[in-house]
Design a protein around this motif. Sequence first.
Motif, mmCIF file in Angstrom:
data_model
loop_
_atom_site.group_PDB
_atom_site.id
_atom_site.type_symbol
_atom_site.label_atom_id
_atom_site.label_comp_id
_atom_site.label_asym_id
_atom_site.label_seq_id
_atom_site.Cartn_x
_atom_site.Cartn_y
_atom_site.Cartn_z
ATOM 1 N N ASP A 128 0.816 -1.217 0.000
ATOM 2 C CA ASP A 128 0.000 0.000 0.000
ATOM 3 C C ASP A 128 0.851 1.270 0.000
ATOM 4 O O ASP A 128 0.420 2.303 -0.510
ATOM 5 N N LYS A 129 2.057 1.177 0.601
ATOM 6 C CA LYS A 129 2.896 2.375 0.743
ATOM 7 C C LYS A 129 4.321 2.078 0.274
ATOM 8 O O LYS A 129 4.960 1.157 0.782
ATOM 9 N N ILE A 130 4.796 2.873 -0.667
ATOM 10 C CA ILE A 130 6.127 2.685 -1.241
ATOM 11 C C ILE A 130 6.935 3.970 -1.121
ATOM 12 O O ILE A 130 6.436 5.054 -1.430
ATOM 13 N N VAL A 131 8.179 3.847 -0.690
ATOM 14 C CA VAL A 131 9.144 4.934 -0.835
ATOM 15 C C VAL A 131 10.072 4.519 -1.967
ATOM 16 O O VAL A 131 10.778 3.516 -1.861
ATOM 17 N N CYS A 132 10.033 5.269 -3.058
ATOM 18 C CA CYS A 132 10.843 4.934 -4.241
ATOM 19 C C CYS A 132 11.845 6.053 -4.486
ATOM 20 O O CYS A 132 11.463 7.184 -4.814
ATOM 21 N N ILE A 133 13.139 5.739 -4.317
ATOM 22 C CA ILE A 133 14.165 6.768 -4.441
ATOM 23 C C ILE A 133 15.079 6.503 -5.639
ATOM 24 O O ILE A 133 16.286 6.714 -5.578
ATOM 25 N N THR A 134 14.453 6.052 -6.728
ATOM 26 C CA THR A 134 15.150 5.898 -8.001
ATOM 27 C C THR A 134 14.156 6.201 -9.115
ATOM 28 O O THR A 134 13.082 5.581 -9.182
ATOM 29 N N SER A 135 14.483 7.167 -9.952
ATOM 30 C CA SER A 135 13.515 7.699 -10.916
ATOM 31 C C SER A 135 13.043 6.659 -11.932
ATOM 32 O O SER A 135 11.881 6.682 -12.345
ATOM 33 N N GLY A 136 13.931 5.759 -12.350
ATOM 34 C CA GLY A 136 13.537 4.755 -13.330
ATOM 35 C C GLY A 136 12.392 3.889 -12.845
ATOM 36 O O GLY A 136 11.470 3.566 -13.604
ATOM 37 N N VAL A 137 12.420 3.513 -11.574
ATOM 38 C CA VAL A 137 11.348 2.686 -11.013
ATOM 39 C C VAL A 137 10.102 3.528 -10.742
ATOM 40 O O VAL A 137 8.975 3.051 -10.908
ATOM 41 N N SER A 138 10.294 4.785 -10.337
ATOM 42 C CA SER A 138 9.131 5.662 -10.121
ATOM 43 C C SER A 138 8.304 5.768 -11.393
ATOM 44 O O SER A 138 7.072 5.714 -11.352
ATOM 45 N N SER A 158 14.758 13.230 -5.515
ATOM 46 C CA SER A 158 14.614 14.523 -6.198
ATOM 47 C C SER A 158 14.606 14.396 -7.706
ATOM 48 O O SER A 158 14.216 15.342 -8.406
ATOM 49 N N TYR A 159 15.036 13.245 -8.240
ATOM 50 C CA TYR A 159 15.068 13.046 -9.686
ATOM 51 C C TYR A 159 13.788 12.421 -10.231
ATOM 52 O O TYR A 159 13.627 12.343 -11.452
ATOM 53 N N SER A 160 12.901 11.994 -9.377
ATOM 54 C CA SER A 160 11.620 11.422 -9.811
ATOM 55 C C SER A 160 10.644 12.563 -10.088
ATOM 56 O O SER A 160 9.798 12.903 -9.262
ATOM 57 N N ILE A 161 10.775 13.134 -11.283
ATOM 58 C CA ILE A 161 9.983 14.320 -11.627
ATOM 59 C C ILE A 161 9.181 14.125 -12.916
ATOM 60 O O ILE A 161 8.542 15.057 -13.401
ATOM 61 N N PHE A 162 9.238 12.938 -13.493
ATOM 62 C CA PHE A 162 8.427 12.649 -14.675
ATOM 63 C C PHE A 162 7.660 11.358 -14.451
ATOM 64 O O PHE A 162 8.258 10.353 -14.042
ATOM 65 N N PRO A 163 6.334 11.411 -14.731
ATOM 66 C CA PRO A 163 5.516 12.567 -15.089
ATOM 67 C C PRO A 163 5.446 13.595 -13.954
ATOM 68 O O PRO A 163 5.761 13.286 -12.798
ATOM 69 N N LYS A 205 17.777 12.917 -1.912
ATOM 70 C CA LYS A 205 18.276 13.609 -3.101
ATOM 71 C C LYS A 205 18.423 12.580 -4.210
ATOM 72 O O LYS A 205 18.058 12.815 -5.359
ATOM 73 N N SER A 206 18.952 11.430 -3.837
ATOM 74 C CA SER A 206 19.087 10.279 -4.726
ATOM 75 C C SER A 206 19.233 9.059 -3.825
ATOM 76 O O SER A 206 19.219 9.180 -2.595
ATOM 77 N N SER A 207 19.404 7.888 -4.428
ATOM 78 C CA SER A 207 19.644 6.694 -3.606
ATOM 79 C C SER A 207 20.966 6.815 -2.847
ATOM 80 O O SER A 207 21.135 6.179 -1.798
ATOM 81 N N PHE A 208 21.868 7.624 -3.366
ATOM 82 C CA PHE A 208 23.156 7.831 -2.700
ATOM 83 C C PHE A 208 23.002 8.657 -1.432
ATOM 84 O O PHE A 208 23.795 8.516 -0.501
ATOM 85 N N ILE A 248 12.348 1.217 -2.331
ATOM 86 C CA ILE A 248 12.955 0.817 -3.606
ATOM 87 C C ILE A 248 14.047 1.826 -3.950
ATOM 88 O O ILE A 248 13.801 3.035 -3.976
ATOM 89 N N ALA A 249 15.254 1.317 -4.223
ATOM 90 C CA ALA A 249 16.398 2.192 -4.509
ATOM 91 C C ALA A 249 17.192 1.628 -5.674
ATOM 92 O O ALA A 249 16.899 0.532 -6.173
#
Length: 348
Positions: free
Chosen positions: A60-70, A87-92, A103-106, A122-123
């Motif tokens: 039900d709840k995901i923290v996704c810190i990689t834009s490709g997976v977002s 911060s890179y998960s901006i599309f859409p 900021k990123s997975s790093f 998810i990272a």
Amino acid sequence: MLSKKYGFAVRVICLLMLVMIFVTGCSSEKTGTQNSNTRKTVKTFVDGTGKEVKISCPVDKIVCITSGVSEILYALGSADKIIGRDSYSIFPADLEKIPVMAKSSFAPNLEAIIQSAPDVVIADTMLKDDLRAKLEEAGLPVLVYTTSYPHETALVTKQMGELTGKEETAAKLIAFSDKYYQLIKDRVARLPEDKKPRVYYEWQKPYYSAGDKTPAADRIALSGGKNIAAGQKVKYPELTPEWLAGQDPQIIICMASRDAADKMKALYEEILARPALQQTTAVSQKKVYIMSWGLGTGIRSVIGSLYWAKWFHPDIFADVNPEAVHRQLLQEFYRMELKGTWVYPAAK
């Protein structure tokens, strides 16, 4: 008279009790229906690092810190499950409404992530082992992937479908991507080695490239090119202008951090103006191409590969329109129209 009043009171009380029983019964039935719709099953995932992770699904709840997976989660119709992003998960653009927890997975904000109590984090592989361990010590399952390699995108998409209960949509998304990857492979397979152009790939800063066993190297080979930096001793070498000029690249591809047309044009013109590269085939024939990072990772990396294949071999991919495929992908899975500039110069 008293008896009549007493009898009336008894009937009223009985009626009220029946109403209460009916209401309670209806409430229990509704709750039961909700529970059956959210019935969970513990599944074992083997992530991109080879680690086994048990997760109760669908989450039900995901923290996704990689834009490709977002992006993949969005395409599956599961963006509503993302409660934290990088911060890179901006599309859409709808993803920008979600709180930033890294900021990123790093560089994740561990405190914010742990306090949000997600069902899974998810990272990508920039997440350090010690940071992953701290999240796991807090009781959070963690999945780590690389979405820049074409062959790993299908795995990530399949597992995200299983994670969110969107297996059918995931299968359709994989089929869409595989169709075009196979098209590229089939046509490139017929090419002799001497017909594959020498490609210089640049990212992050001038003359910074990618050697063997990198996502860029895989995509160059997939698209029918030869990576000029393949023989370098380090994974991501910084080349000298003189060395690069001596290799005479026939194609130059540079990745841009944003899709703004003015920035892409400026980068294109800067490369064409580099003194050391004036005599190279790529610059003299203006075979320099700028691409947004948005087409270099995740499910849309297949669009990037189509562009590369067409740039490398315009004759055998003359019938392929990467922009049209990009538009179709967005319409079918993202429920949006294609906007913005993703490559420069614009495809002909």
